[in-house]
Scaffold this motif. Structure first.
Motif, short mmCIF file in Angstrom:
data_model
loop_
_atom_site.label_atom_id
_atom_site.label_comp_id
_atom_site.label_asym_id
_atom_site.label_seq_id
_atom_site.Cartn_x
_atom_site.Cartn_y
_atom_site.Cartn_z
N CYS A 31 28.02 -4.57 3.67
CA CYS A 31 28.91 -3.44 3.38
C CYS A 31 30.25 -4.01 2.93
CB CYS A 31 29.11 -2.58 4.64
SG CYS A 31 30.32 -1.26 4.38
N ARG A 32 30.75 -3.51 1.83
CA ARG A 32 32.02 -4.02 1.32
C ARG A 32 33.20 -3.18 1.76
NH1 ARG A 32 30.66 -8.07 -1.94
NH2 ARG A 32 28.64 -8.01 -2.93
N CYS A 33 32.96 -2.10 2.49
CA CYS A 33 34.04 -1.17 2.81
C CYS A 33 34.44 -1.12 4.27
CB CYS A 33 33.66 0.26 2.42
SG CYS A 33 33.16 0.47 0.71
N THR A 34 33.49 -1.11 5.18
CA THR A 34 33.78 -0.65 6.54
C THR A 34 34.19 -1.74 7.50
OG1 THR A 34 31.52 -0.93 7.32
CG2 THR A 34 32.06 1.18 6.28
N GLN A 48 31.76 5.14 3.89
CA GLN A 48 32.95 5.18 3.03
C GLN A 48 32.49 5.38 1.59
OE1 GLN A 48 36.14 2.51 4.11
NE2 GLN A 48 35.57 2.65 6.25
N CYS A 49 32.35 4.34 0.79
CA CYS A 49 31.79 4.60 -0.55
C CYS A 49 30.34 5.05 -0.44
CB CYS A 49 31.92 3.39 -1.45
SG CYS A 49 30.63 2.15 -1.22
N GLY A 50 29.67 4.61 0.63
CA GLY A 50 28.29 5.05 0.89
C GLY A 50 27.23 4.26 0.16
N PHE A 51 27.64 3.27 -0.64
CA PHE A 51 26.64 2.57 -1.44
C PHE A 51 25.65 1.80 -0.55
CE2 PHE A 51 24.85 -0.30 -4.56
CZ PHE A 51 24.72 0.54 -5.66
N CYS A 52 26.16 1.23 0.53
CA CYS A 52 25.29 0.46 1.42
C CYS A 52 24.53 1.35 2.41
CB CYS A 52 26.12 -0.54 2.23
SG CYS A 52 27.19 0.27 3.47
S1 FES Z 1 30.48 2.01 2.75
FE1 FES Z 1 30.96 1.06 0.85
S2 FES Z 1 29.67 -0.68 0.77
FE2 FES Z 1 29.40 0.13 2.75
#
Ligand code: FES
Ligand code: FES
Length: 151
Positions: free
Chosen positions: A132-135, A96-100
């Motif tokens: 991960c903060r998104c998935t 998602q955001c891809g940060f992790c």
């Molecule tokens: S995809 Fe956003 S923190 Fe994991």
């Protein structure tokens, strides 16, 4: 201090200050920005790299201590094509955001190298240090389960 390392198969050199981490050296001196710094305290796994074959949080390793070591970052996993773990995560909608994501990719690749067919519980345990903060983690695990099921 002058630090010499093999990074993703290439000899690299950088001059680091005493308090700088391996993560800082990779990102700021070697322009390998795939490894992400989030907590910088060893809590989130976003900076995961392989150091002499061991999965480590690059934020917790002093750059000077990596002198003479072999480092593999997320940039070193794929090639002209995505690494199978990268492809699995993309295919399952786990990015998602891809940060992790780079940290998950390195940690999952390390797991699969050691254990090519881990159970779901083994995956959960191996990735417990990656936040991960998104998935919600479901898509990440589904992607890896699909990858393993196809082996
Ligand atoms: S995809 Fe956003 S923190 Fe994991
Ligand atoms: S940035 Fe290294 S573990 Fe969070």
């Amino acid at each position: 201090m002058r630090v010499q390392m093999t990074v993703n198969g290439e000899a690299r050199v950088c001059d680091v200050k005493g308090s700088e981490s391996l993560l800082f050296a990779l990102r700021e001196y070697l322009q390998l920005t795939g490894s992400k710094g989030a907590c910088e305290q060893g809590e989130c796994g976003s900076c995961s790299v392989m150091l002499d074959g061991e999965l480590v949080c690059a934020c917790l390793v002093m750059a000077a201590d990596a002198h003479g070591s072999e480092v593999v970052t997320v940039e070193g996993l794929g090639g002209s094509e995505l690494h199978p773990v990268q492809k699995a995560l993309v295919d399952s909608g786990a990015v998602q955001c891809g940060f992790c994501t780079p940290g998950f990719v390195v940690a999952a690749a390390a797991l699969l190298e050691e254990n090519p067919t881990p159970s779901s519980d083994e995956m959960r345990e191996a990735l417990a240090g990656n936040i991960c903060r998104c998935t919600g983690y479901g898509a990440i695990l589904r992607g890896l389960e699909t990858l393993v099921a196809g082996r």
